[in-house]
Design a protein around this motif. Sequence first.
Motif, PDB file in Angstrom:
ATOM      1  N   GLN A 171      -1.402 -32.400  -4.534  1.00 42.99           N
ATOM      2  CA  GLN A 171      -0.957 -31.642  -3.420  1.00 42.99           C
ATOM      3  C   GLN A 171      -0.841 -30.148  -4.198  1.00 42.99           C
ATOM      4  O   GLN A 171      -1.225 -29.243  -3.668  1.00 42.99           O
ATOM      5  N   LEU A 172      -0.227 -30.173  -5.397  1.00 38.11           N
ATOM      6  CA  LEU A 172       0.004 -28.816  -6.316  1.00 38.11           C
ATOM      7  C   LEU A 172      -1.521 -28.370  -6.422  1.00 38.11           C
ATOM      8  O   LEU A 172      -1.761 -27.210  -6.561  1.00 38.11           O
ATOM      9  N   PHE A 173      -2.299 -29.298  -6.874  1.00 37.86           N
ATOM     10  CA  PHE A 173      -3.769 -28.755  -7.389  1.00 37.86           C
ATOM     11  C   PHE A 173      -4.465 -28.142  -6.176  1.00 37.86           C
ATOM     12  O   PHE A 173      -5.195 -27.154  -6.324  1.00 37.86           O
ATOM     13  N   ASN A 174      -4.430 -28.986  -5.078  1.00 37.91           N
ATOM     14  CA  ASN A 174      -5.101 -28.500  -3.918  1.00 37.91           C
ATOM     15  C   ASN A 174      -4.525 -27.156  -3.370  1.00 37.91           C
ATOM     16  O   ASN A 174      -5.269 -26.277  -2.960  1.00 37.91           O
ATOM     17  N   ARG A 175      -3.200 -26.920  -3.715  1.00 39.89           N
ATOM     18  CA  ARG A 175      -2.699 -25.565  -3.043  1.00 39.89           C
ATOM     19  C   ARG A 175      -2.975 -24.461  -3.976  1.00 39.89           C
ATOM     20  O   ARG A 175      -3.113 -23.408  -3.271  1.00 39.89           O
ATOM     21  N   GLU A 189      -0.650 -29.873 -15.241  1.00 42.04           N
ATOM     22  CA  GLU A 189       0.327 -30.386 -16.406  1.00 42.04           C
ATOM     23  C   GLU A 189       0.326 -29.321 -17.438  1.00 42.04           C
ATOM     24  O   GLU A 189       1.547 -28.933 -18.064  1.00 42.04           O
ATOM     25  N   VAL A 190      -0.766 -28.638 -17.650  1.00 41.78           N
ATOM     26  CA  VAL A 190      -0.557 -27.534 -18.688  1.00 41.78           C
ATOM     27  C   VAL A 190       0.410 -26.399 -18.196  1.00 41.78           C
ATOM     28  O   VAL A 190       0.897 -25.949 -18.790  1.00 41.78           O
ATOM     29  N   TYR A 191      -0.030 -25.884 -16.933  1.00 44.46           N
ATOM     30  CA  TYR A 191       0.671 -24.750 -16.225  1.00 44.46           C
ATOM     31  C   TYR A 191       2.189 -25.290 -16.263  1.00 44.46           C
ATOM     32  O   TYR A 191       2.943 -24.349 -16.384  1.00 44.46           O
ATOM     33  N   VAL A 192       2.433 -26.432 -15.554  1.00 48.02           N
ATOM     34  CA  VAL A 192       4.011 -26.757 -15.431  1.00 48.02           C
ATOM     35  C   VAL A 192       4.713 -26.626 -16.646  1.00 48.02           C
ATOM     36  O   VAL A 192       5.642 -26.358 -17.057  1.00 48.02           O
ATOM     37  N   SER A 193       3.905 -27.115 -17.891  1.00 42.01           N
ATOM     38  CA  SER A 193       4.516 -27.209 -19.210  1.00 42.01           C
ATOM     39  C   SER A 193       4.780 -25.857 -19.666  1.00 42.01           C
ATOM     40  O   SER A 193       6.018 -25.568 -20.359  1.00 42.01           O
ATOM     41  N   ASN A 194       3.840 -25.149 -19.357  1.00 39.43           N
ATOM     42  CA  ASN A 194       4.102 -23.510 -19.643  1.00 39.43           C
ATOM     43  C   ASN A 194       5.159 -22.791 -18.992  1.00 39.43           C
ATOM     44  O   ASN A 194       5.950 -22.148 -19.469  1.00 39.43           O
ATOM     45  N   ILE A 195       5.498 -23.423 -17.609  1.00 37.95           N
ATOM     46  CA  ILE A 195       6.381 -22.867 -17.059  1.00 37.95           C
ATOM     47  C   ILE A 195       7.837 -23.338 -17.627  1.00 37.95           C
ATOM     48  O   ILE A 195       8.946 -22.617 -17.577  1.00 37.95           O
ATOM     49  N   ARG A 196       7.993 -24.488 -17.874  1.00 41.87           N
ATOM     50  CA  ARG A 196       9.049 -25.251 -18.556  1.00 41.87           C
ATOM     51  C   ARG A 196       9.410 -24.321 -19.853  1.00 41.87           C
ATOM     52  O   ARG A 196      10.633 -24.141 -19.920  1.00 41.87           O
ATOM     53  N   LYS A 197       8.570 -24.156 -20.749  1.00 40.51           N
ATOM     54  CA  LYS A 197       8.883 -23.628 -21.958  1.00 40.51           C
ATOM     55  C   LYS A 197       9.424 -22.110 -21.338  1.00 40.51           C
ATOM     56  O   LYS A 197      10.240 -21.696 -22.090  1.00 40.51           O
ATOM     57  N   LEU A 198       8.930 -21.470 -20.586  1.00 44.48           N
ATOM     58  CA  LEU A 198       9.303 -20.151 -20.241  1.00 44.48           C
ATOM     59  C   LEU A 198      10.692 -20.216 -19.758  1.00 44.48           C
ATOM     60  O   LEU A 198      11.626 -19.540 -20.115  1.00 44.48           O
ATOM     61  N   LEU A 199      10.944 -21.133 -18.642  1.00 41.43           N
ATOM     62  CA  LEU A 199      12.350 -21.495 -18.162  1.00 41.43           C
ATOM     63  C   LEU A 199      13.399 -21.840 -19.126  1.00 41.43           C
ATOM     64  O   LEU A 199      14.585 -21.527 -18.902  1.00 41.43           O
ATOM     65  N   ASP A 200      12.774 -22.562 -20.246  1.00 41.20           N
ATOM     66  CA  ASP A 200      13.948 -23.162 -20.983  1.00 41.20           C
ATOM     67  C   ASP A 200      14.483 -22.012 -21.837  1.00 41.20           C
ATOM     68  O   ASP A 200      15.675 -22.236 -22.397  1.00 41.20           O
ATOM     69  N   LYS A 201      13.689 -20.858 -22.131  1.00 40.99           N
ATOM     70  CA  LYS A 201      14.373 -19.764 -22.891  1.00 40.99           C
ATOM     71  C   LYS A 201      15.739 -19.233 -22.279  1.00 40.99           C
ATOM     72  O   LYS A 201      16.443 -18.580 -23.048  1.00 40.99           O
ATOM     73  N   TYR A 207      16.128 -27.130 -13.378  1.00 42.35           N
ATOM     74  CA  TYR A 207      15.726 -26.879 -12.076  1.00 42.35           C
ATOM     75  C   TYR A 207      14.243 -27.655 -11.743  1.00 42.35           C
ATOM     76  O   TYR A 207      14.185 -28.019 -10.658  1.00 42.35           O
ATOM     77  N   LEU A 208      13.380 -27.506 -12.438  1.00 42.58           N
ATOM     78  CA  LEU A 208      12.104 -27.866 -12.667  1.00 42.58           C
ATOM     79  C   LEU A 208      11.901 -29.421 -13.051  1.00 42.58           C
ATOM     80  O   LEU A 208      11.955 -29.752 -14.262  1.00 42.58           O
ATOM     81  N   LYS A 209      11.885 -30.406 -12.259  1.00 43.65           N
ATOM     82  CA  LYS A 209      11.726 -31.739 -12.608  1.00 43.65           C
ATOM     83  C   LYS A 209      10.449 -32.517 -12.419  1.00 43.65           C
ATOM     84  O   LYS A 209       9.732 -32.116 -11.623  1.00 43.65           O
ATOM     85  N   THR A 210      10.170 -33.345 -13.461  1.00 44.55           N
ATOM     86  CA  THR A 210       9.070 -34.238 -13.484  1.00 44.55           C
ATOM     87  C   THR A 210       9.261 -35.431 -12.745  1.00 44.55           C
ATOM     88  O   THR A 210      10.168 -36.102 -13.233  1.00 44.55           O
TER      89      THR A 210
END
Length: 223
Positions: A171-175, A189-201, A207-210
């Motif tokens: 769903q996320l990919f198609n969107r 997976e790559v983009y979500v991982s980068n978002i996690r790293k940013l938010l973790d700071k 808030y972002l769950k896998t």
Amino acid sequence: MKFLVVEDNETLNQNIRDVLTKLGNSDAAYDGEEGLYMAEHGSYDLIVLDLMLPKLNGFDLLSRLRKTSVTPVIILTALDSTDKKIEGLKLGADDYLAKPFENDELLARVEAILRRYNNNFTTKYVNGNLELDFASKMLKIDGEYVKLAGKMYDIVEYLIRNRNMIISKEQLFNRIWGYNSDTIVTVTEVYVSNIRKLLDKYNVKPYLKTIKNVGYMWSDKFE
């Protein structure tokens, strides 16, 4: 938010998409066959549909689309007769706007439909120390602006607007990338991982769950 504008006049199509940039991104289709294909295979919050289209008219497009989709549709047309309005509404249109129209009225009607269909439709999301302004596409954490550009922003907005719901990787990919993208699904997976790293700071990562083997979810609960 993501919209599809099906209008054969290229200038008007672009103008409509420019108006909708205040709410999100838009794709364009210039004939009925292309519009139906994109509507059936893409992921859209709302479709702006002209009636007088080449290859497949708007009435037939809407009739076929409603067999598989409940995506909101606003009809735009120069056919400003009561009979045509009634026909469009009976086929499943959510609203009807005659040409020529005012940009502000189009935007107001789009916003009204989105509020009706999506309980999470707002112009701003605020939760604790995090604030996301959908109009300016600006993220603020603890009062500090955080750079979240391109597809990273698109992913966060999509997850937040569908918060507390599981969104599959497909769903996320198609969107975000589109059904006809040459990119592979694992790019999510790559983009979500980068978002996690940013938010973790900023200590907002929880808030972002896998959801293992399924996808992702933005939760309002900080756990």
